[in-house]
Design an enzyme around this catalytic site. Sequence first.
Site, PDB file in Angstrom:
ATOM      1  N   GLU A   2       0.718  -1.178   0.122  1.00 51.41           N
ATOM      2  CA  GLU A   2      -0.236  -0.028  -0.165  1.00 51.41           C
ATOM      3  C   GLU A   2       0.887   1.378   0.099  1.00 51.41           C
ATOM      4  O   GLU A   2       0.502   2.229  -0.504  1.00 51.41           O
ATOM      5  CB  GLU A   2      -0.928  -0.070   1.229  1.00 51.41           C
ATOM      6  CG  GLU A   2      -2.136  -0.943   1.179  1.00 51.41           C
ATOM      7  CD  GLU A   2      -1.724  -2.414   1.371  1.00 51.41           C
ATOM      8  OE1 GLU A   2      -2.553  -3.237   0.903  1.00 51.41           O
ATOM      9  OE2 GLU A   2      -0.594  -2.700   1.768  1.00 51.41           O
ATOM     10  N   HIS A  41     -10.155  -5.832   9.076  1.00 50.03           N
ATOM     11  CA  HIS A  41     -10.749  -5.565   7.764  1.00 50.03           C
ATOM     12  C   HIS A  41     -12.040  -5.024   7.868  1.00 50.03           C
ATOM     13  O   HIS A  41     -12.747  -5.079   7.038  1.00 50.03           O
ATOM     14  CB  HIS A  41     -11.069  -6.913   7.046  1.00 50.03           C
ATOM     15  CG  HIS A  41      -9.745  -7.706   6.701  1.00 50.03           C
ATOM     16  ND1 HIS A  41      -8.592  -8.177   7.651  1.00 50.03           N
ATOM     17  CD2 HIS A  41      -9.011  -7.676   5.510  1.00 50.03           C
ATOM     18  CE1 HIS A  41      -7.801  -8.844   7.276  1.00 50.03           C
ATOM     19  NE2 HIS A  41      -7.711  -8.640   5.998  1.00 50.03           N
TER      20      HIS A  41
END
Length: 341
Positions: A74, A143
């Site tokens: 990321e 998540h």
Amino acid sequence: MTATPTAPAGTTDQGRVITYSEAVREALAEAMSADERVFVLGEDIGVYGGAFGVTGDLYHRFGAERVRDTPISELGIVGAAVGAALAGMRPVVEIQFSDFTCQAMDQIVNQAAKIHFMLGGAAEVPMVLRAPLGSGTGAAAQHSQSLEAWFAHVPGLKVVMPATAEDAKGLLLSAIDDPNPVIVLEHKLLYRTSGPVPEGAGRVPLGKTAVRRRGRDVTIVATGVMVQRSLEAAERLAADGIDVSVIDPRTLSPLDDAPILEDVSRTGRALLVQEAPGHVGFTAEIASRIVESPAIYRLLAPIRRLSGLDVPIPYAPQLETAAVPQVDGIVDAARSLMKDS
């Protein structure tokens, strides 16, 4: 590369109806067709079509150079997008889960958000970062977070949370046009929901709050998936004779607070609903704006905040449901507000 036509969509008396995810994909396709500088990048967005299927067939329509599968990094993905934006491109990043922005916060907060200011306006970072957030899918603590307050706290970032299919398309188109970095947070549970999106539907301006329902007794201000739950709660409350306004900020930063303050001044009661934990949550900013405005003198009851519990999102379905506001809780909170006044 020219995009192929989209598949036929359903229609109702409200016009064409498509899913939230289709609306996002349509916005991306229209932006890419109109401007060669627009490209998308992220993990598994190419052949696989994205973790939630949002990018779909864009890889086959626009090719590998403009729908770029990336390594699992990321920090690298967002860093590449910042560099591309500085070089004149219009990158749209997809982060698989908003939780994973933790790995890229230096690029988001210290680079994308600050370069325009640190260089005295000599450079711009027209980057969009899309990320699914929220609970409800059994994805557990790492998540399922709602981190919108993090981003809204950073000067230099614009932050939007579309709650409808039409806004998912219109706000994304406006975000891609914007010369500033824009964080677009999409709730996972909304991807498969459907709503009217007229053919040719265009941009929804950033920084414009929407009044979804206007009532006389209570003002509910809700974000993301809580907008739909608040609308459901409003219908149930109407059966009890409680008439509720539902207001959707849409853009968290910059926040258009005028419609909120006007409605609270009229009803005298404010219920602020978010999925994120209450401690230092975004709705605390809305509460502070109410009490710092003349609306405070029109209140008939203390401001009520209904938020997620201050716990990591559990994996067990029953606990996951209990950790965030549901329709029943919104109904109960509104009834309690009425009793308090």
